[in-house]
Design a protein around this motif. Structure first.
Motif, short mmCIF file in Angstrom:
data_model
loop_
_atom_site.label_atom_id
_atom_site.label_comp_id
_atom_site.label_asym_id
_atom_site.label_seq_id
_atom_site.Cartn_x
_atom_site.Cartn_y
_atom_site.Cartn_z
N THR C 137 -7.72 -4.12 -7.20
CA THR C 137 -8.54 -4.07 -5.98
C THR C 137 -7.73 -3.53 -4.81
O THR C 137 -8.20 -2.70 -4.04
N GLU C 138 -6.51 -4.04 -4.70
CA GLU C 138 -5.67 -3.62 -3.58
C GLU C 138 -5.34 -2.14 -3.69
O GLU C 138 -5.31 -1.42 -2.70
N MET C 139 -5.08 -1.67 -4.92
CA MET C 139 -4.77 -0.26 -5.12
C MET C 139 -5.96 0.60 -4.74
O MET C 139 -5.81 1.62 -4.07
N GLU C 140 -7.14 0.17 -5.18
CA GLU C 140 -8.37 0.89 -4.84
C GLU C 140 -8.49 1.00 -3.33
O GLU C 140 -8.81 2.05 -2.77
N PHE C 141 -8.22 -0.15 -2.68
CA PHE C 141 -8.32 -0.23 -1.22
C PHE C 141 -7.39 0.79 -0.56
O PHE C 141 -7.80 1.58 0.29
N LYS D 152 -0.48 -5.82 -1.04
CA LYS D 152 -0.61 -4.40 -0.72
C LYS D 152 0.75 -3.79 -0.45
O LYS D 152 1.04 -2.69 -0.91
N ILE D 153 1.59 -4.51 0.29
CA ILE D 153 2.93 -4.00 0.61
C ILE D 153 3.72 -3.82 -0.68
O ILE D 153 4.46 -2.82 -0.84
N THR D 154 3.61 -4.77 -1.62
CA THR D 154 4.34 -4.68 -2.88
C THR D 154 3.95 -3.40 -3.63
O THR D 154 4.84 -2.65 -4.08
N ILE D 155 2.66 -3.14 -3.76
CA ILE D 155 2.21 -1.92 -4.44
C ILE D 155 2.78 -0.69 -3.74
O ILE D 155 3.33 0.21 -4.37
N PHE D 156 2.67 -0.71 -2.41
CA PHE D 156 3.16 0.41 -1.63
C PHE D 156 4.65 0.63 -1.89
O PHE D 156 5.11 1.75 -2.08
N MET D 157 5.42 -0.47 -1.92
CA MET D 157 6.86 -0.36 -2.12
C MET D 157 7.17 0.19 -3.52
O MET D 157 8.12 0.95 -3.68
N LEU D 158 6.34 -0.20 -4.51
CA LEU D 158 6.53 0.31 -5.87
C LEU D 158 6.31 1.83 -5.90
O LEU D 158 7.06 2.56 -6.55
#
Lengths: 272, 272, 272, 272
Positions: C137-141, D152-158
């Motif tokens: 969900t967060e990635m989609e966002f 969200k920050i974690t995904i972004f950092m990845l």
């Protein structure tokens, strides 16, 4: 303002110096601004060695002329105000004094003249002079947003400060007091340079472990630079909304703070 | 546009050069864009010494070919428009002239050719060529947000400017005119490099006091970098909302906040 | 997915390799992730000279083992899917091939092995593996917010690009081809380093005029760094609101997009 | 807290050490803060060589005095709490132990004393001491916003991590293991330094291709620095709104969006 006898020379002088709603007042403000900028330019140019050698004498004379004019302005401010001490002890009174003191000190102490750079503080007067223009509302807006953010920003800065002390200390151990990390304060200085993404490069990690920790720090800095931005943006959005919403008062209970789409007072149920 | 006699050669030329709604117009725009980019590439490559030595002669010929084509374009623009002076004195008219003048000047003055880099300004034409695409709305949006932010940003920049002058001057005193802080203008340059978090490292504090002041400055810069971001984000949010919601009032219940595509009031169901 | 014959070995293999909803599928995903990270670690360590000299032979063997396993995985992917060509031509199919090709190429061409670093691209698979977790969900966002911002960001980047070309060219003239500004491309590189606030310091202005222009550029960079932030923040806020508002459908006309506080359909006036 | 026998020495001690609502408790907290800051100052100053040579002996004595006092504090904490193990195994219990262990270790192992820098971790206690002030709400607010942003920050950092590994590897190939890009880990370190806009300049591209890729990376970094900011700002805006508005529904008209201090529905005037 002396409203009783508006034609006395003192009240006229007061209006000219302290207010900007007369032609004389506006001329005075602009002249003062030019004077401040010119005096700063002279101090700046005099600090460049080649200019100092060639024009040092002219700069010296000009500085004394500026000092004379600023002294005259200071005296005029003192005599045209009802409570001179209040001005002397005010923020701008203090800065105005700081702008002339170094010149007189330099008669007795050689190096004191270099304190003339403090004259740059007078630049802050620019905001007073802008006072009556349409920039006022925007300044108020920025001030409100920054003031309400202050508490959150302070906490954030304390966290960052703890972080740089801890990470700086660790780097001092890791780099073993070498490669510029010669002491803990120096390592903390490096940590601040890194986490704020300034990155001079005068000190940079050399060991693999040091580079790894530095990389982690940069990612942390990358993530948390968002925090003050988030705080200030949110506060600004609130300030904007508050300005937009208006401050309607309920006819029933006299209280404010209603939403724009409110039909009934949220406190007493009266139709707005 | 000459609507009266759409078949005259002049109106056809005008449509091709100034408009993009015909096939010829689109071809002209794309060809012009390629020409501009190519001419900039040549100026760029010619500035690299090794290339200049080897291909200097070819570049020289190409530059004159580009100049010839741009001159032709300029003349065509002049004769195909009704009020040529209006074009000459316009922003793009001025830039178009700037793109060809240096070549002709270089016949009389040797160094003038290096002014050819000003041809890069023609890149701005890219936005004119994009004019008729769907990027237009987004550009308008960005322009609105930036224009409304301008006043706040200006005040902010004035505060930052005062700050760097004062802090730069203090650093000049602290570092005692050494370690790169050789004059106040240089120290102010350093202060700007630091507070904007650019941090070249060509000038860096060496004394403990200097490092301490620099650290404080970096924290200040860290905090205030948030201010322009906050300003622009808030203005953009307002612009987005304004675009979405009209400011229409419902005739039934008097309430605002309806979407732009609304036909009926969302609160009371009255026809808007 | 082959739903008809779920017990066939091919459909089982497909589920294990391409899906993550079975135990075998999850084990496969985690094993693959470990394999990818390990193979990248080996390529990394092998690039360090001292390690290469000591463990080069072991690394060589390990790289071939990894290549073997990745080749096996690639073949399994090919035979377990219905339309192999679709996989081969897909983004991940291309990356998977890139991860094994260099090893085989190195048999014929010596330097090809260094292309193994491209194996790092396989890290992107991490996002596919995360696909079924709550990160989706967060990635989609994030993806939505970035996609809708893309147009605005592109325009902004074009403006910045024009700016650095123009300012870089000017700096080349001002610094007279010296102090690192040896060509226009180099000066543009410097302009990018400056305006993005990276500030290596490998090239830095030396002349007073150069320093002044650089200072102006830093202020510009300081101001405009706010623009992409503003764009993305605004889009995210919209995305959040859209997610929150829900997509209620009007019982009267069947249309969506009503505000949360709407009582009547804004299109047909029906009570929601 | 032992509420049963509030006059026992243990409960008094507990209140003084663990709470801040008594005068003794406040005095203890402030004294502890001064002690922590002083002990860190001593460790810092001792790390500066010239100070160590001159005042090393005094610093040594002071460090043992601080260690003695922190040890006493640790023991008092242990005996004044009901479940000592809970404290020992807590986050702050662990840090408090870390602050005294190195001194005792240094009796047996020479270098252990340098671990005293870990005492800086005790600075985090500052937040515990601030616990009862009005900063609490703001801290909670920041914590909420950061926690909800974490995913969200974690995904972004990845994504950024994958990006720097890939781009770093490419740069290693492009710069051919020279100009500081001596290994892939070093090149990745450079990529992190660049994309976070830190830009030390200890490693900088030299080849034209390298400079081009670096320029692209800086633009990418410029664009994506906006993402964490956007995430955190959006979460903060939500947190602010949540704090202001409750999620109560009006019993009269069923609508939400009432302020927290609302008594009557703003839409229909019904008592909430």
């Amino acid at each position: 303002m002396e409203k009783a006898n508006p034609l006395s020379w003192r009240s006229k002088l007061h209006n000219t110096i302290y207010e900007s709603n007369t032609v004389a007042g506006k001329v005075f403000d602009v002249a003062l601004l030019i004077l401040i900028v010119s005096s700063i330019m002279v101090v700046m140019l005099d600090s460049i060695k080649s200019y100092h050698l060639r024009y040092g004498r002219i700069f010296y004379v000009m500085e004394w002329i500026f000092t004379g004019m600023f002294t005259l302005e200071y005296i005029l401010r003192l005599i045209s105000i009802k409570r001179p001490w209040r001005y002397v002890l005010s923020f701008f009174g203090f800065i105005d004094l700081l702008a002339i003191i170094p010149s007189y000190l330099s008669i007795f102490f050689g190096g004191a003249q270099s304190l003339l750079v403090l004259r740059a503080l007078r630049l802050l007067r620019v905001f007073r002079i802008f006072k009556l223009t349409h920039f006022l509302t925007e300044m108020e807006f920025l001030k409100t947003a920054l003031t309400t953010s202050l508490k959150k920003i302070t906490i954030f800065m304390l966290v960052v400060l703890s972080l740089v002390i801890i990470l700086g200390s660790i780097m001092y151990l890791v780099e073993n007091g070498e490669n510029g990390f010669i002491s803990i304060p120096d390592s903390i200085y490096w940590a601040i340079v890194t986490i704020t993404t300034v990155g001079y490069g005068d000190i940079a990690p050399v060991t693999p472990t040091g580079k790894f920790i530095a990389s982690v720090m940069m990612f942390i800095g990358y993530g948390i630079i968002a925090v003050p931005t988030g705080i200030i943006t949110t506060e600004m959005a609130i300030a904007v909304r508050a300005r937009k919403h208006g401050h309607e008062t309920c006819p029933g209970c006299g209280r404010e703070g209603h939403d724009k789409d409110a039909v009934f007072c949220k406190f007493c149920g009266t139709l707005l």
